[in-house]
Each structure stands twice: as structure tokens, then as C-alpha cells.
Design a protein around this motif. Structure first.
Motif, mmCIF file in Angstrom:
data_model
loop_
_atom_site.group_PDB
_atom_site.id
_atom_site.type_symbol
_atom_site.label_atom_id
_atom_site.label_comp_id
_atom_site.label_asym_id
_atom_site.label_seq_id
_atom_site.Cartn_x
_atom_site.Cartn_y
_atom_site.Cartn_z
ATOM 1 N N ILE A 171 -19.065 -0.639 -6.224
ATOM 2 C CA ILE A 171 -19.381 -0.631 -7.654
ATOM 3 C C ILE A 171 -18.204 -0.107 -8.488
ATOM 4 O O ILE A 171 -17.968 -0.570 -9.598
ATOM 5 N N ASN A 227 -15.817 -2.982 -9.044
ATOM 6 C CA ASN A 227 -16.408 -4.029 -9.871
ATOM 7 C C ASN A 227 -16.666 -3.540 -11.295
ATOM 8 O O ASN A 227 -16.616 -4.324 -12.245
ATOM 9 N N THR A 228 -16.937 -2.261 -11.428
ATOM 10 C CA THR A 228 -17.075 -1.671 -12.763
ATOM 11 C C THR A 228 -15.749 -1.748 -13.507
ATOM 12 O O THR A 228 -15.713 -2.121 -14.681
ATOM 13 N N ARG A 263 -25.316 -12.217 -14.072
ATOM 14 C CA ARG A 263 -26.078 -11.656 -12.945
ATOM 15 C C ARG A 263 -25.159 -10.807 -12.073
ATOM 16 O O ARG A 263 -25.517 -9.710 -11.662
ATOM 17 N N LEU A 264 -23.971 -11.322 -11.774
ATOM 18 C CA LEU A 264 -23.004 -10.562 -10.975
ATOM 19 C C LEU A 264 -22.631 -9.264 -11.672
ATOM 20 O O LEU A 264 -22.593 -8.197 -11.055
ATOM 21 N N ARG A 265 -22.363 -9.368 -12.968
ATOM 22 C CA ARG A 265 -22.012 -8.176 -13.742
ATOM 23 C C ARG A 265 -23.131 -7.142 -13.652
ATOM 24 O O ARG A 265 -22.888 -5.956 -13.431
ATOM 25 N N THR A 266 -24.345 -7.609 -13.813
ATOM 26 C CA THR A 266 -25.461 -6.680 -13.924
ATOM 27 C C THR A 266 -25.749 -6.005 -12.589
ATOM 28 O O THR A 266 -25.981 -4.789 -12.532
ATOM 29 N N VAL A 267 -25.717 -6.784 -11.511
ATOM 30 C CA VAL A 267 -25.927 -6.202 -10.187
ATOM 31 C C VAL A 267 -24.920 -5.074 -9.931
ATOM 32 O O VAL A 267 -25.228 -4.086 -9.273
ATOM 33 N N ASN A 268 -23.737 -5.228 -10.482
ATOM 34 C CA ASN A 268 -22.677 -4.239 -10.260
ATOM 35 C C ASN A 268 -22.645 -3.090 -11.258
ATOM 36 O O ASN A 268 -21.923 -2.123 -11.068
ATOM 37 N N ARG A 269 -23.414 -3.202 -12.332
ATOM 38 C CA ARG A 269 -23.259 -2.223 -13.404
ATOM 39 C C ARG A 269 -24.549 -1.495 -13.769
ATOM 40 O O ARG A 269 -24.507 -0.498 -14.468
ATOM 41 N N SER A 294 -15.185 -5.210 -14.619
ATOM 42 C CA SER A 294 -16.068 -5.603 -15.704
ATOM 43 C C SER A 294 -15.634 -4.980 -17.023
ATOM 44 O O SER A 294 -15.775 -5.588 -18.084
ATOM 45 N N ASN A 296 -20.647 -9.385 -1.736
ATOM 46 C CA ASN A 296 -21.289 -8.230 -2.349
ATOM 47 C C ASN A 296 -22.713 -8.065 -1.815
ATOM 48 O O ASN A 296 -23.216 -8.903 -1.077
ATOM 49 N N LEU A 317 -13.953 -13.003 -14.216
ATOM 50 C CA LEU A 317 -15.052 -12.062 -14.012
ATOM 51 C C LEU A 317 -15.630 -12.219 -12.603
ATOM 52 O O LEU A 317 -16.184 -13.245 -12.246
ATOM 53 N N TYR A 318 -15.478 -11.174 -11.795
ATOM 54 C CA TYR A 318 -16.038 -11.130 -10.453
ATOM 55 C C TYR A 318 -15.549 -12.235 -9.547
ATOM 56 O O TYR A 318 -16.118 -12.465 -8.494
ATOM 57 N N TYR A 366 -25.502 -8.397 -3.234
ATOM 58 C CA TYR A 366 -26.417 -9.441 -3.676
ATOM 59 C C TYR A 366 -26.305 -10.662 -2.762
ATOM 60 O O TYR A 366 -27.302 -11.204 -2.310
ATOM 61 N N LYS A 423 -24.941 4.477 -11.085
ATOM 62 C CA LYS A 423 -24.229 3.203 -11.188
ATOM 63 C C LYS A 423 -23.717 3.006 -12.607
ATOM 64 O O LYS A 423 -22.568 2.605 -12.805
ATOM 65 N N SER A 424 -24.541 3.275 -13.591
ATOM 66 C CA SER A 424 -24.094 3.198 -14.987
ATOM 67 C C SER A 424 -23.100 4.316 -15.291
ATOM 68 O O SER A 424 -22.072 4.093 -15.938
#
Lengths: 384, 384
Positions: free
Chosen positions: B128, B131-132, A255-261, B135, B15, B7-8, B17, B103-104
């Protein structure tokens, strides 16, 4: 600049895009040609009218103050619930993620793993896995397959294995026994299985989901898509399952990864995907799938009749055909194009071990498939 | 399994979220509350009716045999052309790519670079990017900013720098002089600049695109999006420019990469994006942007009036406000929520150096903004 030195060096002359360019060149050089494609996996049937109606309603909503903006990073909740209720009853909604396509997903999932994780890729498979690893700078090795194109359990350690079943390109759905061996391997080696299951709707009696096998929840992430059965190749919507059993924090991580990516799949596409679970649409889908399967059956019978050795086509929309007369696959494709004006996909695109084979797709129009077979027949009978 | 250990880890408590969860908890605990958000960057105006009409037509097309499936990996040609003709007249269509969101994109672009490339990220910026990098397992270092929140030219070598201008969160648009220095640095150091320019439509008189500066084509990739001005936050469509001057093979590389990694943005979204270049829609967009800018101006005047030190808000929909009375930013956000029932974004989300600031957004409804200001005023006058 520090641009990648070898980006796609290996595959720049041997991929779908290159193959389609050859066809385009042929058409340009032969403006009166009438090329029939048994090539790439685009579908014949358009989207359902009901799905379209629901997407129109979604667009209307986007013109009102109640429109949906940011926030559905993991998919709209109703869609995640519908996927759970229809296909993954044993799972929580929070284990299901909606995305924009399995091509993206199979690379994104790797973000769960350390960068030096070693990824195993079967010798004959969807070439995207290998090229994704290239592009992401991931370490990978090819895993040999047996004579039936089933990847052999490796003698060494891998951190991740990408399996595709029903398989693209061979059209073979792995059996319970095969998958059990892979799950045992994965458990023993602490190895993640990424299970690309996008052709699940074509399976007859075999294993429909890896989670039917005991222990799979502890090792496997399963990927599916709306592309084929709902005809979403241009609309873009996919989904996958990350079981809680993989790791205690795995879904918190993701979830953390996705919110950020990722800001989520298009809301319109998601509403359309949700509509595909309507009972009437499900019946339409069943009818379409039957049509494609009948195509596959006709192709299989006909190519066998024409003297080809044919694999797959029972649980997938693809047939895997052995080249004749010692042709390699690119030459065979050129022969089909120049002699019959028919597009096939050279097997070498799916790995060096595929170089004696080619892939044909059953996702096209019946008339085209019949016409293609007729062309080959006519030519062969003239030649004899 | 070889899941990422960290991870994160660093950002899991800090963040967007997490900030939105705090707000949700408050609302749950106070069911009669009337919370006004000056928080995240979702837009007030829905999509244009003309854009909706065109998307409806696109959906109708998807129900016919002429529907669009696979193949628009880089974007539909008409849309790429419209972007070129309207915003990038100096470029070829083949240098422009359509995608599903910035974002992507800001992570995907990194696939051009070797895995050990060192990426520089300004100390106060859209979180982002950092965090990208986490990730994707990319190496990055933070670049300090000056007192005006402008990142300082580093004394060391970086392979890539990610700049955001107009800046999220500070709302400041970098000047020609600042950008010239960065381009000179990039040339000297053979460094790629990723220029996140998604708020370009809010710029008044300053630099609208990095390509206005000499030499930028040799070092910079510029990213834009339809999210804000066309209200596509939920519909998902973005675009970016990879100039041929960056490297002789760069666009060959990127096409190969994209064919292997992405099946394109949703066709429906792309048709909608194309419709946004219609003259009538452009006028609607101008009107909406003016509304947001007036919001920003009202917010700026009012917060200054309330004794706050305020930055930005002229060329971007964001204002960057200094916390009062020695509050740190999360405490300030809690204070705003508990005292005024107003959501602001704590500056620490944008980097440690942002911890004495908070971000407010001008993308909301005028009435809400006026009400929010009124609430603070009333409370302050009572307190005095």
C-alpha cells in the motif's frame, strides 16, 4: 524536515474552525449568554429510529462468526444497488462508489488526475476545495463569478473544475442553461467537472443531478452524501458516480486506486445508509426536508423584512445575505454575536469575493430560528 | 482529460485484489471445492459483546436531540484520552488523532510534506505504501533489505521513510538496535519516519512502540489501528501520534489540515473503540491474541516440519515462508490452490524481492489451520 512551508498559511486566520473558536471564546467570557447558532451546517433532526434499528442489527451481526470485515472497498453491493435504483437508474452499480464523506471525496477524486492538472475553483464556494488543493499540493486558480454568484466560463484552459450546486454558501441551484455552458466548456477543453451535489434533496423544481443535462456523463463526476437528509453528519457516509463514459478505463483505474487507498466506509454506517431507502424512512426524510425548507422560507422573509438583501434559500438550506452599512463579513459576524448573541458565518470564509456577505443556515430548530429573528427585530425597533 | 497515464500500471497485475480474483475464479470453476484461506489479514474473532453494547447505546443517542454531528475532526476527546492513558502516557491528548484506517492514514500523513519530498520504501513491505505514493504522485525509491529482511540504512538522503514493524509480510519486529540506527539516520538526514505499528498487540518482549527508543519523538509518527485486536476490520477506526517535538507548529498544522480534509471517523466506531479499553474487554482481547499467537506457533512448527524455511510468526500474526523447489511466489500460490485448495499470499505482492516467499496468516480459525496443515501433510506423504 521537508514539512510544507506554507501549509494553510493563507487560510489559517479565516476558516470555520477559527470562526467557531471566536464563538467559544465569547461563551467562555459570557457564561450567562444564550447564543443561538445560525452557523454551521449541522442538522436538527436526529437519525430515524428505523435506520437505528438496522444499524443495531448490523452491530449484532458483527458479534457473530458471519461478521463483515475487509472487502467492501467500493461499498456494500446492496447499498450501491439501492443508490442506483433510487437515484441513478441510468447507471451501472459498478459506476457508484460509497465513501466516508464528501469532504474526503472531493480531494480523493483528484487522484485520477496528473499532479500538474490545473484546477478551477469558483470565487465564492465551499472553502474546502481550495484548502484541499493546498494540502495536496495541487495547482488551482480562482474563477470569477457574475453578480448572481454564478461562476463565469473561463477564457483559459482548466483540467478540472469543482462546482457546487445547490451552492454552499449562496444556496443557489445552477440552472440547466448554466450547466449546459459548463458541460460545453468541459467538452471543448477536455476538462473534468467535479459536481458537489450534497444538497440535492433540497431542490424544488430545478436540475437535481448534473446527469440530467446532455453530455454530462462524458465530463462529470457527481458527489452526494447521507449527511444532511439522513442526519449522518456524525455517522459518515457519502457516495459518488464515476461514469464509464469519462474514459474507457476509468472505473478499472478507480477500483485499483480504492483497493490501495481505502478500506471502505464503516459497515455500520453503510447498513444505516441502506435503511434510509426504506419507504417509511423516505417519508420521514421528506417531512424533515420540508421542515428545513420552511425554516429557510421564514428566514428569507424575515431577513428581507429586516431590510437585508437575501439570496438562496429556495433549493438549499443556506441563505446568503448582504452585510449592512458597509460592514465586512467578519465585523458583521462579531456584531451579530455581540449585539444579538447570534452566530452567522462570515462570507469571507468562502472567498475574498464573499466579504460583503454572510451565510445563515436553515438546518436548525424552528424555535431557535424564531427566537433569533425576534431578537434582531426587538433590537432594531429599539434602535429606531 | 488529464487523467493519470500510468495509474497502477506497474501493479495492476500483481496485488491483493488480483490474488483474490484468482481464488474466486477457482471456486467458480470448482463449485464443490473446499478452499481454506491462509491468505488476507481478516480476523477470526468477532467484536466483543460489550463493545457492541456500547455502540448500540451510541446509536440510540444518535436518535435523540443530543446526537453527535460534526466536530470531532481529531477524534472524540474521551477516546483520545483513553489511547493516551493506555498506550501513550508520555504524550498530550492533543498529539493523538483518531482516524478511519491506517491504509488511509499512511497516505494522509504525507500531506505534511512538500510534494517533491523523496520517500523511502523498504523492498519487502505492505504494498500500500508504494501504491499510495503512485496514487498521490509522490516521489519514492525502494530501499534494499538485508538477508533477514531488515531494511538497510541508505547511503543517500530521504525526506521520509515508511517502516512497518511488526512487519507485514515478514512478521518480524524490528529490534531496539535496528530502530536506533534508523532514528540516528533520520536525525542526521532530517528525515521523517512513518512507523506503521498496527500489529503492536502481537509483540512479545521486543520494542512495542518506536517511542521507547531515545530520540524517536523528534523524528517519528506512529500509526496504530483497532482493526486486528478489536476486530474492527469492517468498523474502521485507527489512530496515530504526531509528537510536538517533530516541529514547533506541527500539531497546529495538522489540526488545520484535518479540519479541512476529514470530518472524523464514524462516531459509532469511535464509541466502540473507546469501549475496547474496558478492563473486561482487554482480557477478552488478550485471550484472542493468545489464540492467534498459538495459531502462529502451530503454523511455524508445522511448516518447518514440512521442510519449509519459515520467518516471523513470533511478534506478528504473519509467517513468511520460502518457496520450495525454485517456485516463484505466484506459481507457488497456484500450486497451493490447485493441489491443496489452500490460499496463500504470493510474496511478490510485497515487492520484487519477495518473489521467492509467500505469506501465511495466523488470524484464522484453529480448525481451518489444522485442516490446512493436515492436507499438505497427507499429500506430501502420498507423494513420497
Amino acid at each position: 524536515m521537508k514539512f510544507k512551508k506554507d501549509l494553510y498559511k493563507l487560510d489559517s486566520d479565516n476558516n470555520f474552525y477559527k470562526a467557531s473558536e471566536i464563538v467559544n471564546e465569547y461563551k467562555k467570557a459570557n457564561p450567562n449568554s444564550n447564543v443561538i447558532s445560525l452557523g454551521i451546517g449541522d442538522v436538527y433532526f436526529p437519525i430515524s429510529k428505523y435506520v437505528a434499528k438496522e444499524m443495531n442489527a448490523a452491530i449484532k451481526k458483527q458479534t457473530t462468526p458471519d461478521f463483515i470485515g475487509y472487502g467492501n472497498y467500493f461499498g456494500i453491493q446492496e447499498l450501491r444497488k439501492a443508490i442506483r435504483d433510487n437515484e441513478y437508474k441510468d447507471f451501472d452499480i459498478e459506476e457508484i462508489y460509497v465513501s466516508d464523506g464528501t469532504k474526503s471525496d472531493c480531494g480523493n477524486i483528484l487522484e485520477l488526475l496528473e499532479n500538474d492538472a490545473l484546477i478551477g475553483i469558483p470565487s465564492i464556494t465551499y472553502p474546502i476545495y481550495k484548502n484541499t488543493c493546498f494540502s495536496l499540493g495541487r495547482k488551482f486558480e480562482i474563477i470569477k463569478s457574475d453578480d448572481n454568484f454564478i461562476p463565469l466560463i473561463p477564457k483559459k484552459h482548466f483540467d478540472c473544475i469543482i462546482l457546487c450546486s445547490p451552492n454552499n454558501p449562496t444556496g443557489i441551484n445552477y440552472s440547466k442553461e448554466v450547466l449546459k455552458k459548463w458541460i460545453d466548456y468541459a467538452k471543448k477543453e477536455d476538462c473534468l467537472i467535479i459536481y458537489d451535489n450534497v444538497y440535492f434533496s433540497f431542490i424544488n423544481d430545478g436540475v437535481k443531478s448534473i446527469y440530467e443535462i446532455d453530455g454530462a456523463k462524458e465530463v462529470a463526476i457527481e458527489l452526494r452524501s447521507f449527511s444532511k437528509h439522513v442526519s449522518f453528519t456524525g455517522i459518515r457516509c457519502s457516495y459518488f458516480v464515476i461514469p464509464n463514459q469519462l474514459h474507457k478505463d476509468i472505473n478499472i483505474y478507480w477500483r485499483l486506486r480504492t483497493v490501495n487507498r481505502f478500506n471502505g466506509a464503516s459497515y455500520i454506517a453503510q447498513v444505516g445508509a441502506l435503511a434510509s431507502f426504506n419507504d417509511k424512512v423516505k417519508k420521514e426524510i421528506d417531512k424533515n426536508i420540508k421542515y428545513y425548507k420552511d425554516n429557510a422560507s421564514i428566514l428569507k422573509t424575515s431577513f428581507i423584512d429586516l431590510g437585508y438583501e437575501v439570496f438562496g434559500g429556495n433549493d438549499a438550506p443556506y441563505l446568503w445575505v448582504k452585510c449592512k452599512d458597509g460592514y465586512n463579513s467578519f465585523d458583521m459576524a462579531m456584531y451579530f454575536l455581540n449585539t444579538y448573541e447570534i452566530v452567522i458565518v462570515p462570507g469571507s470564509i468562502f472567498g475574498k469575493d464573499g466579504d460583503n456577505y454572510f451565510r445563515i443556515s436553515a438546518l436548525g430548530r424552528r424555535e431557535d430560528i424564531l427566537k433569533a429573528i425576534e431578537r434582531i427585530r426587538k433590537h432594531e425597533s429599539k434602535a429606531n
